[in-house]
Motif scaffolding. Structure first.
Motif, short mmCIF file in Angstrom:
data_model
loop_
_atom_site.label_atom_id
_atom_site.label_comp_id
_atom_site.label_asym_id
_atom_site.label_seq_id
_atom_site.Cartn_x
_atom_site.Cartn_y
_atom_site.Cartn_z
N GLY A 231 0.81 -1.23 0.00
CA GLY A 231 0.00 0.00 0.00
C GLY A 231 0.83 1.26 0.00
N ALA A 274 0.80 6.74 0.52
CA ALA A 274 0.25 5.37 0.55
C ALA A 274 -1.23 5.41 0.18
CB ALA A 274 0.44 4.78 1.94
N ILE A 279 -2.10 3.46 6.38
CA ILE A 279 -0.91 2.78 5.88
C ILE A 279 0.28 3.74 5.90
CG2 ILE A 279 0.13 1.63 3.87
CD1 ILE A 279 -2.72 0.70 3.11
#
Lengths: 920, 302
Positions: A231, A274, A279
């Protein structure tokens, strides 16, 4: 994921949410109801307030799933189509929104109140809105609007929502009238878009890894683990910057990402983009940085010691600023009394309710577009371009609405970072700071130590003023040199003194940088010198008003920097108005109880309008007439809540004989609007007001020329009124004028670049500034002798601002500025200990709430500046400047304790009272 | 990392206890959330696997008078407490203390149970509960039991509750009878400290013009809410007059362990505040006890 079923603004709604989401997130991100704003994410500021089953709650910490089955009302649900709710209507017409960011929460809190209490008193409103903050501090207008709306609902009859305003000069057609802001309807309906309200398909979310130490060498950065996290699309460090590594408004000393050293706790070390914010946050924790901590420089006096550790390799002295006038030996020799006192002021945070947010994307032409609420769009553009290593024309800054600035959105925040991440990922990237990050990162008001030595004759004539200032400019220059220059030149107060010497040391430290903040250094020096003036008055046995009257600036005065004041010096009038009103009010004052003492205190102040000091000070505006008969004014000048957007619309309407409502304004877009320069130094009404006025006048001249030819009439026979051009018995709507231009193949528009009168650098004599605004303010306080608690009961003020362009907006700025000054005196203190920020959440940094805002009696003095638009000069800053000393002087008058530092500390005040040592 | 992964909203106490048990130490009770969620967000409390939201449990949302007690559900909000006519008349200091906590939006969701579970020695609601000699009913895997309020406090911010297995369900206290009254006062500072500098809850029983009994609760004046036992003993049997106040303050000081909290208050300042706080609260409680007239002060003005 779970399904949340609830009612939103009357509509049954089902939405898939994560277990851990909050209501505010669901409303904003999943339902697109971005009218609900997030200011702090810690249940402090209240601006995310929505109604759940009719009850106001802060949605930022309300678990979304708790709303299962509930009825939720947000700002978007208030209006019925185009028809505003009475609260919205009263807020618009009553001038309550300024920057507007808090307004949805304020209105929803108010709705919760009047739904259950149809006739709320001032006290009821203070209780209900106590924790719904407004940093523009439009509290009296908010109170008035709520009561006016409640009345309209009770009586079912349209009310006049305009609050009582101070008397001002007779208006022109448009200028001088209390119009609502052009963006007011957007701001009360939740349709106003601030940076975080924009989203793009495929947009990534970015976060910044900040320094672990306030001062350390970076030995190694390892981003491998962060990059490997699923991610994550990019992790960048200084090595990844293709162009210049540094930014900075005056001196380019501020690394966009830390290179080999961190100099304060907010220094950015790496940035991550991300798929989600979560993330990105997780990736930050995976970046490994090895540091070698270095000794910390934590205050400017320490920074000036010869053996102090070096913050900057070039030395800790950012600038030694000097003011010299006359002969100090002679000045003090002539004095019958000499006083010397030292004062300290802490750092303060702007605490604009909208935290910084930037979005970067690549537009259809492959250029970089940055959406941001910035006070200086064109400088953002060049600073972003320099770091990217591209030319300015490859970058477009597109201004979003700005949820408060106060000087804190002049420096770069995330603009460069999102540009870098967008370049690497090819995707739109949003960088939103939370409140914690905003608090530790952005430049503050300078903490200062100021020593004032004053000499006076027994009759009160000032013979000499010597000041020594230390300014804590923090880790990077920002606007530190400029701010402390202003603190220094204003450090002897708005007084004519023959002999003046001022030395200021603006120092680098390992604290957060200090830069622009409403008042620009002058709040600090005004607190010091105005405290000393009261001490001197007492020593001399002269009334403090009389002492000031004897010495104050008047036409003909030669200032400390050698400038002869030729016009527009309304300080004397301000002082007379305030002192007379205070005398009147003293008679009406109820004596306090036996353990409480009440007293008034007074102070005066002045503040330059415009950059001054020889800096080229110009602004451009463009005015275009459209086929529908409306006009658009375009300039890159920023609207930070101060009301510029209304000022330029009014100027154009006035010059073109049009209705205010028929003028639209486009701001802060480097592709579409000409450069208005920085929104700073109380300059925009003056410079961009003039630019808009002159652009409109240029367009008017072009229309006159065209019609004069068409109708064979001399130009002076053409008049513009009520949205019509009248010529020789014909009345042409402006739409027809536009068509005439089109037919002739000409564009009905004009651009004007306005240059403010030339100024001189400090030390060269002559006009350092082209105008000064003046103010006198007084505060009545109550001191509890048993507990040391201090309350500000009421304030009286007079401001000389040249000309009231819009009395409603003007009063909003004045009250807001005074309440901010009150906050500095009473509630606010940005605390840094050995480089570590203690006040890193809003719960620890209290801005004044509605319960702190006292009744304010305001007078307007319109001593015109001949070069200002319609005589106007600045107001944004002057309103905060005398407030600190007015309150501090009142505290002394009430209980005999002289405060040498702020904010008022009831703990040390009580201990001073008990010990008999009357120095606080 | 999310602060919690799973969200549960049981409708009975038993379900809530089961939910907690299911996560075996990795779940916590969530009431208003105005303390817990911020503590987790700011890293002072670790994220959990699950939160168990108890605001749907009807049993713990009621205020009632039964069997000689006032019973207050742990899930009752501060707003509900301040609006209660019963509590205003018969547990006045609790109303006053709950009326100054936070702002209205916080009081609309924050619960009395949460205030006690958070275990701050200066918790406003807590001080009044101590002054009113309240007890808390705690439910856990072993069932329910009534415990004195002060027994729930181990130290500053440390509760004797097992947060991952137990929950407070109700409070009970004796309603003010004739001759009884109470009051709560506190001192705040306007700068950035959400916690009071000093708070004081007082309950008195006046019989025939003499003070038959008092309870004085003070905080922060030690690791737990403090009962000023020496001052209570000093007052017993005396006819109240404001001239007694300095002596009462001396007695309170003899029990209180006042300390300096950085950026909040010095010990010296707190010492100075005992007398003015007593002067605000004690005569007021006595007046309420003797006249039976109660108008709560300071609601919403915190």
């Amino acid at each position: 994921m779970k399904t949340l079923s609830f009612t939103v603004n009357g509509a049954a709604t089902q939405v898939e949410v994560e277990d851990h989401e909050y209501l505010a997130e669901v409303l904003r991100n999943r339902l697109g109801l971005t009218g609900t704003k997030i200011g702090c994410n810690e249940a402090e500021c209240g601006i995310c307030t929505v109604l759940v089953n009719g009850t106001p709650v802060v949605s930022c910490i309300y678990p979304a799933l708790r709303a299962e089955g509930a009825s939720v009302e947000t700002i978007e649900g208030l209006a019925e189509g185009e028809k505003l709710h009475p609260l919205q209507e009263a807020f618009v017409e009553g001038g309550a929104p300024q920057c507007g960011y808090c307004i949805p929460g304020v209105i929803m809190t108010a709705k919760g109140l009047i739904d259950t209490n149809p006739d709320p008193t001032d006290h009821d409103i203070k209780v209900a809105l106590k924790d719904t903050l407004c940093r523009c501090a439009g509290y009296s207008f908010i109170t008035h609007a709520i009561q006016s709306a409640a009345k309209q609902i009770r009586e079912g009859e349209k009310q006049n929502h305009l609050p009582a305003l101070p008397e001002t000069l007779a208006p022109l057609n448009v200028i001088g009238r209390p119009f609502p802001r052009p963006d007011a309807v957007l701001k009360v309906t939740g349709k106003a878009l601030y940076s975080d309200d924009f989203n793009f398909p495929g947009m990534l979310h970015a976060r910044t890894l900040r320094a672990k130490y306030p001062h350390a060498r970076i030995l190694k950065i390892d981003t491998a683990k962060a990059k490997a996290l699923p991610g994550v699309h990019a992790v960048l460090t200084a090595d990844d910057i293709p162009g210049e590594k540094n930014h900075g408004l005056v001196i380019q000393d501020w690394p966009a990402l830390a290179v080999d050293k961190v100099r304060y706790i907010g220094d950015p070390v790496a940035i991550v983009a991300a798929d989600t914010r979560e993330i990105a946050s997780a990736a930050l924790a995976l970046i490994e940085v090895e540091y070698e901590p270095l000794p910390v420089v934590s205050d400017p006096v320490q920074a000036h010691q010869p053996d102090a550790p070096l913050v900057m390799e070039s030395g800790n002295l950012l600038k030694h600023i000097k003011v010299r006038k006359g002969d100090m030996d002679q000045g003090f020799a002539e004095a019958d009394v000499i006083l010397e006192e030292t004062f300290h002021t802490p750092a303060y945070d702007h605490a604009f309710l909208e935290p910084e947010c930037s979005i970067g994307r690549i537009d259809e032409d492959g250029r970089f577009e940055i959406i941001v609420g910035s006070q200086i769009p064109y400088q953002d553009r060049s600073q972003v371009a320099r770091c990217l290593g591209v030319s300015d024309d490859q970058v477009r800054i597109k201004g979003a609405l700005i949820g408060g600035g106060f000087g804190g959105k002049e420096d770069i925040a995330g603009q460069i970072h999102v540009a870098l991440l967008t370049k690497v990922t090819g995707r739109p990237v949003k960088m939103l700071y939370d409140r914690h990050e905003s608090l530790i990162f952005h430049p503050k008001r300078h903490a200062t130590q100021i020593t004032v030595k004053v000499g006076a004759k027994t009759d009160g004539t000032l013979t000499a003023v010597e000041t020594i200032l230390y300014g804590d400019s923090g880790a990077y220059a920002s606007l530190g040199e400029k701010v402390m220059t202003r603190a220094t030149t204003h450090s002897a107060g708005p007084y004519e003194v023959q002999n003046v010497k001022a030395d200021c040391y603006a120092m680098y430290t390992n604290n957060p940088p200090a830069g622009a903040f409403r008042g620009f250094g002058v709040l600090q020096s005004a607190f010091a010198v105005e405290s000393v003036m009261d001490m001197l008055a007492e020593r001399l046995g002269i009334d403090p008003v009389e002492l000031r009257r004897k010495n104050l600036h008047r036409v003909g005065t030669v200032t400390n920097t050698g400038q002869t004041l030729r016009e527009s010096v309304g300080l004397g009038r301000c002082l007379e108005l305030v002192s007379a009103e205070v005398e009147k009010r003293k008679e009406a004052t109820q004596p306090a109880s036996k353990n409480k003492r009440r007293a008034w205190g007074l102070a005066v102040g002045y503040k330059n309008t415009g950059l001054g000091g020889g800096a080229p000070d110009k602004s451009s505006a463009e005015v275009e007439l459209y086929h529908d008969g409306t006009v658009q004014v375009r300039t890159s000048a920023a609207e930070i809540g101060q009301g510029l957007v209304g000022v330029v619309a009014m100027a154009a309407a006035e010059e073109l004989g049009m209705k205010y409502e028929d003028v639209r304004v486009l701001l802060s877009d480097t592709d579409l609007t000409p450069d208005g320069g920085p929104t700073t130094a109380s300059r925009q009404t003056f410079v961009t007001g003039n630019a808009a006025r002159m652009a409109a006048r240029t367009l008017r001249n072009a229309i006159e020329a065209t019609l004069s030819e068409l109708y064979d009439q001399p130009p002076q026979n053409i008049r513009f009124e009520e949205g019509l051009a009248r010529v020789n018995g014909h009345s042409l709507p402006m739409s027809e004028v536009a068509q005439i231009f089109k037919r002739e193949g000409r564009e009905p528009k004009a651009t004007y670049e306005y240059w403010a009168p030339k100024t001189q650098p400090l030390g060269t004599g002559g006009d350092m500034h082209f105008a000064f605004s003046y103010a006198a303010q007084a505060a009545e306080v109550e001191v509890d002798l048993d507990t040391g608690e201090v309350k500000v009961l009421q304030m009286v003020a007079a401001h000389d601002i040249g000309r009231a362009i819009n009395p409603l907006a003007l009063q909003g700025q004045i009250e807001g500025g005074m309440v901010m000054g009150l906050g500095h005196a009473m509630t606010e203190e940005f605390i840094v200990e050995d480089g570590i920020v203690f006040t890193d959440v809003l719960a620890r940094y209290k801005m004044p709430s509605i319960k702190h805002a006292p009744p304010i009696t305001s007078f307007i003095v319109e001593d015109a500046a001949s070069t200002g638009p319609y005589g106007a000069k600045g107001v944004g800053e002057i309103a905060s400047i005398p407030t600190l000393a007015a309150i501090s002087n009142a505290v002394y008058n009430a209980c005999g304790v002289r405060l040498h530092k702020l904010p008022v500390d009831q703990d040390s005040l009580l201990r001073a009272l008990k010990s008999g040592n009357r120095t606080g | 990392m999310p602060l919690w992964e799973h969200y549960h909203r049981p409708s009975t106490v038993d379900q809530a206890i089961d939910n907690l048990a299911h996560y075996a130490g990795r779940a916590r009770i969530l009431a208003g959330g105005t303390d817990l969620l911020l503590e987790m967000q700011q890293g002072r409390t670790s994220p959990v696997a699950a939160v168990v939201d108890i605001t749907q449990i009807q049993e713990i949302r009621a205020i009632e008078e039964a069997d000689g007690y006032i019973l207050i559900g742990a899930g009752v909000t501060h707003t509900a407490i301040t609006h209660s006519a019963l509590l205003t008349q018969k547990a006045t200091s609790l109303v006053e203390s709950c009326g100054v906590i936070g702002g209205p939006q916080v009081r609309n969701v924050a619960t009395l149970g949460g205030n006690v579970a958070h275990a701050l020695p200066a918790g406003d609601g807590t001080l009044s509960l101590v002054a009113l000699a309240a007890e808390a009913e705690v439910a856990g895997p072993q069932g329910r039991a009534w415990r004195p309020i002060d027994s729930l406090y181990v130290g500053p911010g440390k509760s004797a509750l097992n947060h991952t297995a137990e929950m407070i369900t109700r409070f009970r206290l004796k309603p003010h009878a004739a001759g009884e009254g109470s009051a709560f006062k506190r001192i705040m500072r306007p700068q950035g400290v959400a916690l009071p500098i000093l708070g004081l809850g007082v309950w008195v029983n006046v019989v025939d013009g003499l003070i038959a009994a008092t309870r004085i609760a003070l905080g922060p004046a030690g690791p737990r809410p403090l009962r000023a036992a020496q001052a209570e003993a000093f007052l017993a049997g005396k006819a109240f007059s404001t001239e007694l106040l300095p002596a009462v303050a001396e007695q309170v000081l003899a029990d209180a362990k006042l300390r300096t909290s950085p950026h909040r208050a010095t010990a010296e300042y707190r010492t100075e505040l005992i007398l003015p706080l007593l002067a605000r609260a004690l005569p007021l409680a006595v007046r309420r006890a003797t006249t039976g007239h109660v108008t709560p002060e300071g609601i919403g003005e915190g």
